[in-house]
Design a protein around this motif. Structure first.
Motif, PDB file in Angstrom:
ATOM      1  N   GLY A  85      38.303  34.455  38.527  1.00 31.32           N
ATOM      2  CA  GLY A  85      37.395  35.013  37.537  1.00 31.32           C
ATOM      3  C   GLY A  85      37.916  34.938  36.119  1.00 31.32           C
ATOM      4  N   GLU A  86      39.079  34.355  35.954  1.00 31.71           N
ATOM      5  CA  GLU A  86      39.706  34.241  34.631  1.00 31.71           C
ATOM      6  C   GLU A  86      39.768  32.781  34.230  1.00 31.71           C
ATOM      7  OE1 GLU A  86      43.928  35.393  32.370  1.00 31.71           O
ATOM      8  OE2 GLU A  86      43.614  35.876  34.473  1.00 31.71           O
ATOM      9  N   PRO A  87      38.848  32.316  33.383  1.00 35.79           N
ATOM     10  CA  PRO A  87      38.867  30.907  32.983  1.00 35.79           C
ATOM     11  C   PRO A  87      40.156  30.560  32.237  1.00 35.79           C
ATOM     12  CG  PRO A  87      36.801  31.971  32.368  1.00 35.79           C
ATOM     13  CD  PRO A  87      37.755  33.049  32.762  1.00 35.79           C
ATOM     14  N   ALA A  88      40.615  29.331  32.426  1.00 29.62           N
ATOM     15  CA  ALA A  88      41.821  28.865  31.746  1.00 29.62           C
ATOM     16  C   ALA A  88      41.532  27.537  31.074  1.00 29.62           C
ATOM     17  CB  ALA A  88      42.971  28.711  32.746  1.00 29.62           C
ATOM     18  N   SER A  89      42.264  27.248  30.012  1.00 30.04           N
ATOM     19  CA  SER A  89      42.111  25.992  29.290  1.00 30.04           C
ATOM     20  C   SER A  89      43.199  25.022  29.721  1.00 30.04           C
ATOM     21  CB  SER A  89      42.198  26.228  27.774  1.00 30.04           C
ATOM     22  OG  SER A  89      42.270  24.993  27.094  1.00 30.04           O
ATOM     23  N   THR A  90      42.808  24.028  30.532  1.00 29.03           N
ATOM     24  CA  THR A  90      43.780  23.036  30.984  1.00 29.03           C
ATOM     25  C   THR A  90      44.390  22.290  29.806  1.00 29.03           C
ATOM     26  OG1 THR A  90      42.667  22.740  33.113  1.00 29.03           O
ATOM     27  CG2 THR A  90      44.079  20.938  32.357  1.00 29.03           C
ATOM     28  N   LEU A 107      46.670  35.964  45.333  1.00 30.43           N
ATOM     29  CA  LEU A 107      45.912  35.018  46.158  1.00 30.43           C
ATOM     30  C   LEU A 107      46.837  34.251  47.099  1.00 30.43           C
ATOM     31  CD1 LEU A 107      43.120  32.638  44.871  1.00 30.43           C
ATOM     32  CD2 LEU A 107      44.972  31.736  46.256  1.00 30.43           C
ATOM     33  N   SER A 108      47.934  33.746  46.543  1.00 31.33           N
ATOM     34  CA  SER A 108      48.847  32.937  47.345  1.00 31.33           C
ATOM     35  C   SER A 108      49.651  33.791  48.319  1.00 31.33           C
ATOM     36  CB  SER A 108      49.796  32.168  46.428  1.00 31.33           C
ATOM     37  OG  SER A 108      49.089  31.246  45.617  1.00 31.33           O
ATOM     38  N   ASP A 109      50.150  34.932  47.869  1.00 30.60           N
ATOM     39  CA  ASP A 109      50.965  35.793  48.741  1.00 30.60           C
ATOM     40  C   ASP A 109      50.153  36.314  49.920  1.00 30.60           C
ATOM     41  OD1 ASP A 109      53.137  35.404  47.103  1.00 30.60           O
ATOM     42  OD2 ASP A 109      52.972  37.341  46.075  1.00 30.60           O
ATOM     43  N   VAL A 138      40.555  34.329  59.025  1.00 29.65           N
ATOM     44  CA  VAL A 138      40.836  34.549  57.609  1.00 29.65           C
ATOM     45  C   VAL A 138      40.001  35.696  57.048  1.00 29.65           C
ATOM     46  CG1 VAL A 138      41.498  32.145  57.257  1.00 29.65           C
ATOM     47  CG2 VAL A 138      39.122  32.838  56.880  1.00 29.65           C
ATOM     48  N   SER A 139      39.345  36.447  57.908  1.00 25.72           N
ATOM     49  CA  SER A 139      38.468  37.519  57.426  1.00 25.72           C
ATOM     50  C   SER A 139      39.238  38.574  56.644  1.00 25.72           C
ATOM     51  CB  SER A 139      37.722  38.159  58.593  1.00 25.72           C
ATOM     52  OG  SER A 139      38.622  38.648  59.581  1.00 25.72           O
ATOM     53  N   ALA A 140      40.439  38.950  57.129  1.00 25.17           N
ATOM     54  CA  ALA A 140      41.239  39.953  56.413  1.00 25.17           C
ATOM     55  C   ALA A 140      41.673  39.417  55.047  1.00 25.17           C
ATOM     56  CB  ALA A 140      42.450  40.352  57.250  1.00 25.17           C
ATOM     57  N   LEU A 141      42.010  38.131  54.991  1.00 24.65           N
ATOM     58  CA  LEU A 141      42.388  37.506  53.720  1.00 24.65           C
ATOM     59  C   LEU A 141      41.234  37.578  52.729  1.00 24.65           C
ATOM     60  CD1 LEU A 141      44.161  35.626  51.910  1.00 24.65           C
ATOM     61  CD2 LEU A 141      43.100  33.700  53.118  1.00 24.65           C
ATOM     62  N   LEU A 142      40.042  37.231  53.175  1.00 30.33           N
ATOM     63  CA  LEU A 142      38.891  37.227  52.275  1.00 30.33           C
ATOM     64  C   LEU A 142      38.521  38.641  51.835  1.00 30.33           C
ATOM     65  CD1 LEU A 142      36.653  34.461  53.911  1.00 30.33           C
ATOM     66  CD2 LEU A 142      38.365  34.240  52.105  1.00 30.33           C
ATOM     67  N   ARG A 143      38.717  39.624  52.723  1.00 34.17           N
ATOM     68  CA  ARG A 143      38.464  41.014  52.316  1.00 34.17           C
ATOM     69  C   ARG A 143      39.438  41.447  51.241  1.00 34.17           C
ATOM     70  NH1 ARG A 143      37.451  41.863  57.848  1.00 34.17           N
ATOM     71  NH2 ARG A 143      39.584  42.623  58.163  1.00 34.17           N
ATOM     72  N   LYS A 144      40.698  41.049  51.399  1.00 40.24           N
ATOM     73  CA  LYS A 144      41.698  41.400  50.392  1.00 40.24           C
ATOM     74  C   LYS A 144      41.355  40.755  49.053  1.00 40.24           C
ATOM     75  CE  LYS A 144      46.703  41.680  49.647  1.00 40.24           C
ATOM     76  NZ  LYS A 144      46.685  43.154  49.558  1.00 40.24           N
ATOM     77  N   SER A 159      40.268  42.573  45.398  1.00 45.98           N
ATOM     78  CA  SER A 159      41.065  42.240  44.208  1.00 45.98           C
ATOM     79  C   SER A 159      40.262  41.419  43.196  1.00 45.98           C
ATOM     80  CB  SER A 159      42.320  41.466  44.625  1.00 45.98           C
ATOM     81  OG  SER A 159      43.084  42.193  45.561  1.00 45.98           O
ATOM     82  N   ASP A 160      38.949  41.366  43.368  1.00 47.96           N
ATOM     83  CA  ASP A 160      38.050  40.627  42.462  1.00 47.96           C
ATOM     84  C   ASP A 160      38.356  39.137  42.417  1.00 47.96           C
ATOM     85  OD1 ASP A 160      36.531  42.872  41.717  1.00 47.96           O
ATOM     86  OD2 ASP A 160      38.019  43.449  40.221  1.00 47.96           O
ATOM     87  N   ILE A 161      38.780  38.600  43.540  1.00 50.57           N
ATOM     88  CA  ILE A 161      38.953  37.157  43.682  1.00 50.57           C
ATOM     89  C   ILE A 161      37.788  36.649  44.523  1.00 50.57           C
ATOM     90  CG2 ILE A 161      40.378  35.301  44.641  1.00 50.57           C
ATOM     91  CD1 ILE A 161      42.812  37.124  44.135  1.00 50.57           C
ATOM     92  N   ARG A 162      37.008  35.734  43.972  1.00 49.12           N
ATOM     93  CA  ARG A 162      35.811  35.252  44.661  1.00 49.12           C
ATOM     94  C   ARG A 162      36.125  34.038  45.527  1.00 49.12           C
ATOM     95  NH1 ARG A 162      30.528  32.890  41.641  1.00 49.12           N
ATOM     96  NH2 ARG A 162      30.859  34.738  40.320  1.00 49.12           N
ATOM     97  N   HIS A 163      35.709  34.121  46.787  1.00 50.46           N
ATOM     98  CA  HIS A 163      35.819  32.959  47.672  1.00 50.46           C
ATOM     99  C   HIS A 163      34.723  31.966  47.310  1.00 50.46           C
ATOM    100  CE1 HIS A 163      34.877  31.147  51.853  1.00 50.46           C
ATOM    101  NE2 HIS A 163      35.794  30.417  51.253  1.00 50.46           N
ATOM    102  N   LEU A 164      35.109  30.740  46.956  1.00 56.36           N
ATOM    103  CA  LEU A 164      34.143  29.690  46.650  1.00 56.36           C
ATOM    104  C   LEU A 164      33.928  28.844  47.901  1.00 56.36           C
ATOM    105  CD1 LEU A 164      35.318  28.425  43.123  1.00 56.36           C
ATOM    106  CD2 LEU A 164      33.643  30.204  43.665  1.00 56.36           C
ATOM    107  N   ALA A 165      32.711  28.849  48.400  1.00 56.36           N
ATOM    108  CA  ALA A 165      32.389  28.086  49.609  1.00 56.36           C
ATOM    109  C   ALA A 165      32.162  26.623  49.214  1.00 56.36           C
ATOM    110  CB  ALA A 165      31.162  28.668  50.292  1.00 56.36           C
TER     111      ALA A 165
END
Length: 362
Positions: free
Chosen positions: A222-227, A301-303, A333-339, A343-349
């Motif tokens: 949710g945080e855009p970055a400038s490559t 996300l990674s941890d 991966v359901s527990a991962l996606l709930r976490k 944490s306001d991290i959106r799963h992109l399908a």
């Protein structure tokens, strides 16, 4: 009307190192798109895009080439793509014509924030593809990619072109960048047509096979970055001349080579270990150069993925945008996606955009 789409992309590994000519990376094209609609016009042309606001950008020609109405606008990817193709049209002796372009994107969320899926590359590739069809230039996919690089260099000189290759060829690819300084010199001295016909030293593009027993999961912070800002920040420092940078390039190459070998062998454990190694390498770069690659959200996300036996890392330049996870295909991966959701991290399908075009004409 001509309608074309170009897919977005995700970097799997090789970020930052890929800007150095010949250094390998791995990318995948994804099924979110930039769409360009082209309609012939008379006397003048226009570009309709959200980035220009509600009013279209109007253009016409004079003896010096393309002229933008109210020409106070800095060069951008759409305008540079048009200018590059128009230069090729002139060199080929094709009669120039006018057209209206309408650009729309699936690479942003509803609020307009970018997902970090390579919208700049996708709009460049789509614009060039639309103009190729309009002028009946009959370009190969490799020539379209090269035109996209030529159009990108004036806007972002340090861009590797990996996102352009993914958007052009689709699927999974291994990519190493050409020497853009040499490409620019070739363009300036000999023109677009000669640049297309010339072999580009350092350039490498080859197809890879997706892992059969792993699933690729994507989270957006949710945080855009400038490559371009992050890459330019590194490229403009004297730090690149220090031993740390040479070590980073060597480590990145090792882990990308391992990833490619793992994909070729369809070896899930080798793939996951290469991803973990690529994450450590980027973390070391971040510590040494203080770029801000690893945000707290990307680290979480990674941890959280590692906690279920998956391998994960940031994708692209970091500093926000997306992270990627490789988990066993039968993993829960359901527990991962709930976490992530908490944490306001959106799963992109996302799914992989299929491979297209020939690579044997390099």
């Amino acid at each position: 009307m001509i309608t074309v789409r170009a897919p977005g992309k995700l970097y799997i590994a090789g970020e930052y190192a890929v800007v150095e000519p010949g250094n390998p990376s791995v990318l995948v094209a994804v099924d979110r798109y930039v769409r360009v609609d082209l309609t012939p016009s008379v006397g003048k042309g226009s570009i309709h895009s959200e980035q220009y606001g509600r009013q279209p950008l109007v253009w016409y020609r004079d003896s010096g080439g393309i002229v933008i109405d109210h020409d106070l606008r800095p060069v951008d990817y759409i305008l540079s793509s048009i200018a590059t193709v128009e230069r090729l049209v002139s060199e080929r002796g094709v009669t120039p014509r006018f057209y209206d372009l309408t650009v729309s994107s699936e690479l942003d969320d509803v609020s307009g924030r970018k997902f970090g899926l390579g919208s700049s590359a996708a709009v460049t590739v789509a614009t060039i593809a639309a103009l190729d069809e309009f002028y009946d230039l009959k370009l190969t996919h490799l020539e379209r990619y090269k035109l996209a690089v030529l159009a990108t260099i004036p806007v972002s000189p340090h861009a590797s072109g990996g996102d352009l290759a993914a958007s052009t060829f689709g699927g999974w690819i291994a990519y190493s960048a050409p020497d853009r300084a040499e490409v620019l010199q070739l363009l300036n001295e000999r023109g677009v047509l000669a640049a297309l016909q010339h072999d580009w030293e350092g350039l490498g593009i080859r197809r890879l096979t997706a892992p059969s027993s792993l699933q690729l999961i994507v989270g957006w912070t949710g945080e855009p970055a400038s490559t371009s800002r992050l890459v330019d920040s590194l490229q403009d420092r004297r730090w690149r001349e220090e031993i740390h940078y040479a070590d980073f390039l060597a480590q990145s190459r090792h882990h990308v080579d391992e990833l490619i070998a793992g994909l070729d062998a369809d070896d899930p454990e080798r793939i996951k270990e290469a991803i973990r190694g690529a994450r450590r390498t980027l973390a070391a770069l971040d510590d040494a150069a203080t770029l801000g690659i690893q945000t707290p959200e990307l680290r979480l996300l990674s941890d959280s993925a590692e906690a279920i036996g998956a391998a994960a890392k940031s994708s692209g330049a970091g500093g926000g945008d997306c992270g990627i996870v490789f988990a066993d295909r039968d993993a829960d991966v359901s527990a991962l996606l709930r976490k992530w959701e908490l944490s306001d991290i959106r799963h992109l399908a996302l799914a992989v955009h299929p491979a297209e075009g020939q690579l044997d004409d390099q």
